[in-house]
Each structure stands twice: as structure tokens, then as C-alpha cells.
Design an enzyme around this catalytic site. Structure first.
Site, mmCIF file in Angstrom:
data_model
loop_
_atom_site.group_PDB
_atom_site.id
_atom_site.type_symbol
_atom_site.label_atom_id
_atom_site.label_comp_id
_atom_site.label_asym_id
_atom_site.label_seq_id
_atom_site.Cartn_x
_atom_site.Cartn_y
_atom_site.Cartn_z
ATOM 1 N N LYS A 195 0.870 -1.175 0.000
ATOM 2 C CA LYS A 195 0.000 0.000 0.000
ATOM 3 C C LYS A 195 0.907 1.225 0.000
ATOM 4 C CE LYS A 195 -2.066 2.993 1.895
ATOM 5 N NZ LYS A 195 -1.879 4.391 1.502
ATOM 6 N N GLU A 270 8.400 1.069 11.609
ATOM 7 C CA GLU A 270 9.550 1.964 11.360
ATOM 8 C C GLU A 270 8.981 3.375 11.384
ATOM 9 O OE1 GLU A 270 12.832 1.509 10.701
ATOM 10 O OE2 GLU A 270 12.881 -0.670 10.715
ATOM 11 N N CYS A 306 13.252 10.229 7.910
ATOM 12 C CA CYS A 306 13.164 9.808 9.313
ATOM 13 C C CYS A 306 14.510 9.921 10.015
ATOM 14 C CB CYS A 306 12.663 8.375 9.386
ATOM 15 S SG CYS A 306 13.682 7.224 8.449
ATOM 16 N N GLU A 408 8.600 16.197 15.106
ATOM 17 C CA GLU A 408 9.263 15.925 13.838
ATOM 18 C C GLU A 408 8.696 16.883 12.785
ATOM 19 O OE1 GLU A 408 8.167 12.276 11.844
ATOM 20 O OE2 GLU A 408 10.264 11.867 11.337
HETATM 21 P P1 NAD Z 1 1.865 8.492 7.629
HETATM 22 O O1 NAD Z 1 1.901 7.827 8.944
HETATM 23 O O2 NAD Z 1 0.988 9.660 7.442
HETATM 24 O O3 NAD Z 1 1.414 7.439 6.497
HETATM 25 C C1 NAD Z 1 2.132 6.244 6.282
HETATM 26 C C2 NAD Z 1 1.239 5.259 5.550
HETATM 27 O O4 NAD Z 1 0.153 4.863 6.394
HETATM 28 C C3 NAD Z 1 0.600 5.807 4.284
HETATM 29 O O5 NAD Z 1 0.599 4.810 3.288
HETATM 30 C C4 NAD Z 1 -0.815 6.112 4.731
HETATM 31 O O6 NAD Z 1 -1.756 6.127 3.674
HETATM 32 C C5 NAD Z 1 -1.070 4.955 5.681
HETATM 33 N N1 NAD Z 1 -2.141 5.169 6.651
HETATM 34 C C6 NAD Z 1 -2.655 6.335 7.100
HETATM 35 N N2 NAD Z 1 -3.598 6.100 8.039
HETATM 36 C C7 NAD Z 1 -3.680 4.760 8.184
HETATM 37 C C8 NAD Z 1 -4.447 3.893 9.014
HETATM 38 N N3 NAD Z 1 -5.340 4.373 9.880
HETATM 39 N N4 NAD Z 1 -4.255 2.570 8.918
HETATM 40 C C9 NAD Z 1 -3.335 2.066 8.066
HETATM 41 N N5 NAD Z 1 -2.570 2.828 7.245
HETATM 42 C C10 NAD Z 1 -2.746 4.162 7.311
HETATM 43 O O7 NAD Z 1 3.373 8.817 7.268
HETATM 44 P P2 NAD Z 1 3.936 9.670 6.029
HETATM 45 O O8 NAD Z 1 3.592 11.095 6.248
HETATM 46 O O9 NAD Z 1 3.602 9.017 4.740
HETATM 47 O O10 NAD Z 1 5.513 9.433 6.227
HETATM 48 C C11 NAD Z 1 6.288 10.210 7.071
HETATM 49 C C12 NAD Z 1 6.609 9.495 8.351
HETATM 50 O O11 NAD Z 1 7.239 8.248 8.078
HETATM 51 C C13 NAD Z 1 7.595 10.273 9.199
HETATM 52 O O12 NAD Z 1 7.195 10.234 10.547
HETATM 53 C C14 NAD Z 1 8.897 9.524 8.996
HETATM 54 O O13 NAD Z 1 9.832 9.702 10.027
HETATM 55 C C15 NAD Z 1 8.419 8.111 8.880
HETATM 56 N N6 NAD Z 1 9.412 7.249 8.214
HETATM 57 C C16 NAD Z 1 10.107 6.349 8.975
HETATM 58 C C17 NAD Z 1 11.097 5.566 8.380
HETATM 59 C C18 NAD Z 1 11.910 4.582 9.183
HETATM 60 O O14 NAD Z 1 12.603 3.759 8.591
HETATM 61 N N7 NAD Z 1 11.878 4.618 10.515
HETATM 62 C C19 NAD Z 1 11.358 5.691 7.019
HETATM 63 C C20 NAD Z 1 10.628 6.623 6.290
HETATM 64 C C21 NAD Z 1 9.653 7.393 6.896
#
Ligand code: NAD
Length: 509
Positions: A195, A270, A306, A408
Site C-alpha cells: 500500500k 519503522e 526519518c 518531527e
Molecule cells: P503516515 O503515517 O501519514 O502514512 C504512512 C502510511 O500509512 C501511508 O501509506 C498512509 O496512507 C497509511 N495510513 C494512514 N492512516 C492509516 C491507518 N489508519 N491505517 C493504516 N494505514 C494508514 O506517514 P507519512 O507522512 O507518509 O511518512 C512520514 C513518516 O514516516 C515520518 O514520521 C517519517 O519519520 C516516517 N518514516 C520512517 C522511516 C523509518 O525507517 N523509521 C522511514 C521513512 C519514513
């Protein structure tokens, strides 16, 4: 669109060329070896953050599509689990080769969908295929053990796949995550439903098409969707027992709770980071200043990373030497559209992200932080009207209680603090609930190891920042997550151990 080098970027790859290509394709879900519309027939628009223009309409998948994908994946997985790991590895290498052939196309899709420079997105494609090959190399690591638990019986373990794995991805490295993170679950014998983030679906959908050309039908399925419902359908699906989530802490917690309510599931998370770089007076200060800039991952993702070391902690005695060098380097970065070869830093992914960053910086300035460069009032070269740009920004005199010091930002904003003692620096670094990465700059080997141990983070650089090393575990402690990726642990985390006891097998007759 099959060249693998950036050098051929010319007329066909100007903004109109890529936009025309994206608009001219029909974007479909990859399910069960076919390209299909969402069951509801709904689509949603995706935009180019460099220009705010519409790129394409993509399928708005929902629970019905996740169910279709689940059935296709479950059917494909039965035979895949019977396939020897080295044969699975061969197919992963074929997939890597196909992705490499389409590197420029995939990178261009990410450049227009995410807004990061094409050159950085080409590196992301390389990292993805490197990951496919790294895990392929580990096919014989899917071993069990013989346990000498008794004299007369044979006790051994084997590693079995979960079945269908759900992978929910963030927006900031679309292809790198869609393709690179497919490697471990597949090699372990699982089928996959990916997804992608709603903001950046294009390269994952294209990757789904490519995977269908190499892998058995239904093994890799890609379901895009506009709202949280699509991911939530994966999370709450009663027979998807293994979920791997990459995204924000807030969504990660929702995912963990919803998964637990739906069924007993293994969930890896993550999540975000607000990572500290500590610079001591005995460090190579010029190198530390350069590393403070690269540590922000401005060129790779406009700081939307991240692992960015977005909190710079300088010993008070050297702040006057390091800070000006960092500010100069930030101001020298060229902000512009992702497909302009001169661009070093692209826009943020969306207006929402732009507003979030702007709000955090404005609040900090109102509360007394000093804007060293960037910010909303800066005279940066960013064409702020055209896209979701935000200039690389440095804030000093930041109070640890400010929102910008604790939340963040996920953008090009570096916050600078000073400290007097090592203990003070460690306390400041560990003060937050996040614990993903940390960086220490010192030439004192004892201090380096002491701090590596004391800092609450899952991944520490001594005299470095930003770089990942395939094979070295990556992941966070505290609110930054559960589990480790980019390493053998990631592969094994997509297996479950079965113990077999062959009664009397070793008994003397
Ligand atoms: P987000 O949490 O908004 O969304 C991540 C994913 O979750 C998307 O595909 C979104 O559509 C989906 N999603 C949203 N609501 C959901 C729900 N209720 N149930 C299931 N899925 C749902 O994150 P983002 O804005 O896309 O990404 C940024 C974040 O990701 C930052 O906090 C960043 O630090 C983190 N990140 C972490 C790593 C790591 O390796 N630790 C790597 C990259 C990004």
C-alpha cells in the site's frame, strides 16, 4: 524510457515530457497478475509538488480491493512457499534487473510525484535493486537449528513464511520502499500486498506492473488509495498475520491498536525521528559542519527523512565556528523543480507538509528562536508561488521546550542548541520520546564509544551522518519503532519458527 543513466536526460525528460508520459498512461492496481481498476471504479488525483499541477488519476482502492489482493496473494503464496529459496532468489535478481532497466522511468515518476531531484531518485532506484540483490544473496540464511534437547529424539527447527504480508509505506522514498522492501518478505516465502502512500503512488503502481512480468501472478499486489481506509483494510484483515508499517508515530500507534483488535498479528513499525548530532570541541569542525548539512538529507528528500539529524547540539565553545559554516552551506543550496538539473533541493510533497513546516518555524520564531537562514521571510531563490517549496532553514537559540525542538518537522529545518558538558548534551539528546538515529563528532575514542552506548537511538554514527549501510540493522528505539530492517533480522522477521521433534529418531536399537 529505459536508459539507466542520468546523462541522457534531455528533451524527452523535461517537465512536459514526463508529465505527458504520466498523463498518457492508464494507472491501474496490480492484483493477481492483472492490471485492474478499483472495484468501486473510483480514482483520485495525484499532483506534481514542483508545479502544483495535476499529474494523473490513480485507483482509489478500498477494502474490496484489499480482499481481492488477499485472495490472489494467498493462492500464489502456496506454491511460492514450496519453491526453494535459491529459486526465489533467482527471481528476485530478475526483478532487480528489470527495475534497473526501467531506472530512469521510475526515478522520473518519483521526481514528479514526490518532488525530489531526479538524480536523488535515481539513487533510490539503485538502493532498491541493491536491496533485492542483498536479500537474494541471503537465501541460504533461511536456516533452522538442530537442538540437542534429548539423547533419543531429533529436535530441529524450520523457518516458515507467514503467508500474506501487508506492507504500508510512507511518501518519502516511494520506489525505494516499494521495490526494496519487497525483497525480505518475498525471499522468506510470503506473498505481498503493498500500500503506497496516497501522495506518491505512481512508481509503486508501475513497480507492481513490472513485478507481474517476472514473478508468479498474485505474488506482488499493489493497492493505492486516497484515505486511511485502504491501509486500515490491510491492518484489520483477519488473515494477514504479518504487517510491516513505515510511517509516522501517530499512524503507527493506530496501526498497532487496530491490528491487535482485529487478530493476533506480528507488526513491525519503522517510525519517525528527531535525531541529535552532538559536536565536541575536539572534532574535525569543518567536517562536522559539512556532515550537519548532509545529515539533513536535503538533496534526497528536502529533509523529509526519518533519519535526518535535525537537532544540532554544539559545544558552546565551538558554536561560533560551526554554525556560520552550516548556514552558508544551507544558503548555497539551489531550491527548484525536481526535473531541473540544477536543482539541489526540491519542494515538500504537499501543501499540508508545507503548512506544517511553516507553522513550526513561525511558532519557534515567535517564541524567541533566531532565524539564521530560510524561514518564510527569507529571500531564498525558491519559487514559492509555483510549488510547495520551503527554503532550507536554520534556527538557533532554540529552547528544548519549543514545539520545533520536540516534534518531527519532516522538512528542511535544522534546529541548533548549545551545551557545556557531555552529560548535558546526552540529557538533551535523550530528552525526547523518539530514538531513531544519532551522530557524535569527536576525536576522543573513549567518548565516542561512551556516547554511542549512552544515546537512546537505534542507529549511531561516529563522525558521520545520513548514510545507511545495507546489512547493518536500521530501526528505532522508544517511539521510533519496533524491529530492524536492511539486515538479516529483517529477513528472519518475515518467518516464524516451527519446532519438529522426531520421536525416537536417535534411539539406539
Ligand atoms: P503516515 O503515517 O501519514 O502514512 C504512512 C502510511 O500509512 C501511508 O501509506 C498512509 O496512507 C497509511 N495510513 C494512514 N492512516 C492509516 C491507518 N489508519 N491505517 C493504516 N494505514 C494508514 O506517514 P507519512 O507522512 O507518509 O511518512 C512520514 C513518516 O514516516 C515520518 O514520521 C517519517 O519519520 C516516517 N518514516 C520512517 C522511516 C523509518 O525507517 N523509521 C522511514 C521513512 C519514513
Amino acid at each position: 524510457m529505459t536508459s539507466t543513466t542520468a546523462s541522457g536526460i534531455g528533451a524527452a525528460f523535461d517537465a512536459q515530457g514526463v508529465a505527458g508520459y504520466v498523463a498518457g498512461r492508464t494507472w491501474r492496481l496490480a492484483i493477481g497478475g492483472e492490471l485492474v481498476d478499483a472495484a468501486s471504479g473510483r480514482t483520485y488525483p495525484t499532483f506534481d509538488p514542483s508545479t502544483r499541477t495535476l499529474l494523473a488519476h490513480v485507483p482509489d482502492g478500498d477494502a474490496a480491493d484489499v480482499e481481492r489482493a488477499y485472495r490472489a496473494a494467498a493462492a500464489a503464496q502456496e506454491q511460492w512457499a514450496e519453491t526453494a529459496p535459491r529459486q526465489r532468489a533467482r527471481l528476485l535478481r530478475d526483478l532487480a534487473a528489470l527495475v534497473d532497466e526501467h531506472a530512469l522511468e521510475l526515478a522520473a515518476l518519483d521526481a514528479v510525484d514526490l518532488g525530489s531531484p531526479l538524480r536523488s531518485m535515481l539513487l533510490d532506484v539503485e538502493r532498491a535493486t541493491d536491496s533485492l540483490r542483498l536479500f537474494a544473496d541471503w537465501s541460504l540464511q533461511l536456516t533452522g537449528e538442530v537442538v540437542p534437547a534429548s539423547a533419543e529424539h531429533l529436535h530441529y527447527t524450520r523457518r516458515e513464511p507467514f503467508g500474506v504480508v501487508g506492507r504500508i509505506l510512507p511518501f518519502n522514498h516511494p520506489l525505494m520502499f516499494a521495490a526494496g522492501k519487497a525483497a525480505a518478505p518475498l525471499l522468506a516465502g510470503n506473498a505481498l500486498i503493498i500500500k503506497p502512500a496516497h501522495q506518491t503512488p505512481l512508481s509503486a503502481l508501475r513497480f507492481g506492473e513490472l513485478a507481474q512480468q517476472v514473478l508468479p501472478a498474485g505474488l506482488v499486489n499493489v493497492v493505492s488509495g486516497q484515505g486511511p481506509e485502504t491501509g486500515a483494510a490491510l491492518v484489520t484483515h483477519p488473515r494477514i498475520r504479518r504487517l510491516a508499517f513505515i510511517g509516522s508515530e501517530r499512524t503507527g500507534r493506530l496501526v498497532q491498536a487496530a491490528a491487535a483488535a482485529a487478530a493476533v498479528k506480528q507488526v513491525s513499525l519503522e517510525l519517525g525521528g528527531k535525531n541529535a548530532m552532538l559536536v565536541f570541541p575536539d572534532a574535525d569542525l569543518a567536517a562536522a559542519a559539512r556532515s550537519a548539512v548532509t545529515g539533513m538529507n536535503l538533496e534526497a528528500s528536502t529533509g523529509q527523512s526519518c533519519g535526518s539529524t535535525s537537532r544540532l547540539l554544539l559545544h558552546a565553545s565551538i558554536a561560533d565556528q560551526v554554525l556560520p559554516a552550516v548556514v552558508d552551506a544551507f544558503q548555497a543550496l539551489r531550491v527548484g523543480p525536481a526535473l531541473d538539473e540544477a536543482t539541489e533541493v526540491g519542494p515538500l510533497v504537499s501543501e499540508q507538509q508545507q503548512e506544517k513546516v511553516r507553522g513550526l518555524v513561525d511558532d519557534a520564531v515567535a517564541a524567541g528562536a533566531v532565524l539564521e537562514c530560510g524561514g518564510t521571510t527569507a529571500s531564498a531563490a525558491a519559487p514559492t508561488e509555483a510549488g510547495f517549496y520551503y527554503p532550507p532553514t536554520v534556527l538557533s537559540a532554540v529552547d528544548p521546550a519549543m514545539r520545533i525542538a520536540r516534534e518531527e518537522a519532516f522538512g528542511p529545518v535544522l534546529t541548533v542548541f548549545t551545551f557545556q558538558t557531555e552529560a548535558e548534551a546526552v540529557a538533551l539528546a535523550n530528552d525526547l520520546d523518539y530514538g531513531l538515529t544519532a551522530s557524535v563528532w569527536t576525536s576522543d575514542i573513549n567518548r565516542a564509544h561512551r556516547l554511542a552506548h549512552d544515546l537512546e537511538a537505534g542507529f549511531v554514527w561516529i563522525n558521520g551522518s545520513s548514510q545507511h549501510f545495507p546489512g547493518v540493522p536500521y530501526g528505532g528505539v522508544k517511539a521510533s519503532g519496533i524491529g530492524r530492517e536492511e539486515c538479516l533480522d529483517e529477513l528472519l522477521s518475515f518467518t516464524q519458527v516451527k519446532s519438529v521433534n522426531v520421536m525416537g529418531a536417535l534411539a539406539r536399537r
